[in-house]
Design an enzyme around this catalytic site. Structure first.
Site, PDB file in Angstrom:
ATOM      1  N   ASP A  93      25.879  66.958 -16.419  1.00 34.73           N
ATOM      2  CA  ASP A  93      26.151  67.492 -14.892  1.00 34.73           C
ATOM      3  C   ASP A  93      27.801  66.969 -14.420  1.00 34.73           C
ATOM      4  O   ASP A  93      27.710  66.786 -13.126  1.00 34.73           O
ATOM      5  CB  ASP A  93      25.107  67.368 -13.824  1.00 34.73           C
ATOM      6  CG  ASP A  93      25.251  68.067 -12.646  1.00 34.73           C
ATOM      7  OD1 ASP A  93      26.021  69.084 -12.673  1.00 34.73           O
ATOM      8  OD2 ASP A  93      24.348  67.909 -11.641  1.00 34.73           O
ATOM      9  N   ARG A  97      32.308  67.590  -7.688  1.00 37.50           N
ATOM     10  CA  ARG A  97      31.132  67.180  -6.626  1.00 37.50           C
ATOM     11  C   ARG A  97      30.421  66.057  -7.001  1.00 37.50           C
ATOM     12  O   ARG A  97      29.757  65.543  -6.161  1.00 37.50           O
ATOM     13  CB  ARG A  97      30.136  68.527  -6.424  1.00 37.50           C
ATOM     14  CG  ARG A  97      29.442  68.748  -7.596  1.00 37.50           C
ATOM     15  CD  ARG A  97      28.402  69.888  -7.419  1.00 37.50           C
ATOM     16  NE  ARG A  97      27.703  70.322  -8.539  1.00 37.50           N
ATOM     17  CZ  ARG A  97      28.205  71.360  -9.469  1.00 37.50           C
ATOM     18  NH1 ARG A  97      29.335  71.604  -9.309  1.00 37.50           N
ATOM     19  NH2 ARG A  97      27.483  71.195 -10.817  1.00 37.50           N
ATOM     20  N   ASN A  98      30.299  65.593  -8.366  1.00 40.11           N
ATOM     21  CA  ASN A  98      29.681  64.340  -8.771  1.00 40.11           C
ATOM     22  C   ASN A  98      30.470  63.227  -8.905  1.00 40.11           C
ATOM     23  O   ASN A  98      30.164  62.504  -9.958  1.00 40.11           O
ATOM     24  CB  ASN A  98      28.713  64.762  -9.818  1.00 40.11           C
ATOM     25  CG  ASN A  98      27.585  65.707  -9.561  1.00 40.11           C
ATOM     26  OD1 ASN A  98      27.144  65.922  -8.388  1.00 40.11           O
ATOM     27  ND2 ASN A  98      27.284  66.514 -10.434  1.00 40.11           N
ATOM     28  N   ASP A 111      25.581  61.027  -9.950  1.00 41.73           N
ATOM     29  CA  ASP A 111      24.547  61.960 -10.244  1.00 41.73           C
ATOM     30  C   ASP A 111      24.045  61.707 -11.705  1.00 41.73           C
ATOM     31  O   ASP A 111      24.512  63.136 -12.519  1.00 41.73           O
ATOM     32  CB  ASP A 111      24.977  63.218  -9.796  1.00 41.73           C
ATOM     33  CG  ASP A 111      23.771  64.404  -9.299  1.00 41.73           C
ATOM     34  OD1 ASP A 111      22.714  63.891 -10.067  1.00 41.73           O
ATOM     35  OD2 ASP A 111      23.970  65.227  -8.785  1.00 41.73           O
TER      36      ASP A 111
END
Length: 259
Positions: A93, A97-98, A111
């Protein structure tokens, strides 16, 4: 690689449009284009980032981000992923955004809810970040450090566009066919040819043809040593917005429309 299996995707109409759920049974649902959740913003010389609605008319665009700083961000992410690669951990992932950043501008990959040890074949029906997935992850639910390398190139594209949403004109349902046809994300207007070449290598259809994270770090470090600029804002027009608007994306994809 394990035996291929027929994979379809179940699409959600809620706000989690970046994620879809693998489904081993074909469904009759139709996919809708995902909508970015990031705000459109423009950079100005004084004050915070503003949306286009708040932007004063005919205001000169000033560049307040240091291109070297963005390159440093890319290197930090690559080094973090090299550590995971050495530990044989697949993140699954990786996306802008992580990635966390502190006041000292030190980046940390976060994350790890989808991360797994070693090569991983996902057989459970869980939401996955479709637009950051490699072709083998989409088709076969097969994940490895090489699929993380694919996602890293998407992150580079996000950095180059200052938050653009991947494949904005392609629906979730059409994305795998789009990639199978050899199509990839277009080069950001302010991105160097050298960086885009690296992205394309990371988006190779054959996982073994993609560089390792250790090789990516070595390449990015050599670029910094040679004082090359990967992201150059000076070439953009004053009315350019970040992330690029749909109209700007269409012009990039279809140059004839700009005439």
């Amino acid at each position: 690689m394990n035996k291929k299996q027929d994979i379809s995707l179940h699409y959600f109409s809620d706000s989690s449009a970046s994620y879809v759920q693998p489904n081993t049974q074909m469904s009759g649902s139709t996919g809708q284009p995902s909508i970015t959740q990031t705000e459109w913003s423009m950079l100005i010389s004084d004050g915070p980032l503003l949306t286009p609605m708040d932007m004063p008319p005919r205001r000169k665009l000033e560049y307040i981000l240091d291109p070297k700083e963005l390159q440093n961000f890319a290197v930090q992410i690559a080094r973090g992923m090299t550590h995971l690669e050495q530990k044989q951990i697949t993140h699954r992932d990786l996306a802008a955004r992580n990635v966390l950043i502190n006041e000292r501008k030190i980046l940390k990959i976060s994350d790890f809810g989808l991360s797994r040890s070693g090569v991983y074949v996902n057989t459970k029906r869980k939401k996955v970040p479709l637009r950051w997935l490699s072709v083998e992850a989409m088709r076969e639910n097969f994940y490895s450090s090489k699929s993380d390398v694919w996602a890293f190139a998407i992150v580079l594209w996000e950095i180059g566009t200052l938050g653009g949403f991947p494949y904005p004109t392609v629906s979730d349902m059409d994305l795998l066919n789009f990639l199978d046809e050899g199509k990839r994300l277009e080069k950001p207007d302010n991105c160097s040819d050298e960086l885009y070449t690296l992205m394309l290598q990371c988006w190779s259809k054959t996982p073994d043809m993609r560089p390792s994270f250790a090789e990516i770090v070595s390449h990015l470090d050599s670029v910094i040593c040679r004082k090359r600029v990967y992201v150059d804002f000076t070439s953009l027009k004053p009315n350019y917005s970040f992330p690029p608007t749909e109209q700007q994306t269409e012009v990039t994809t279809n140059p004839k429309q700009s005439k």
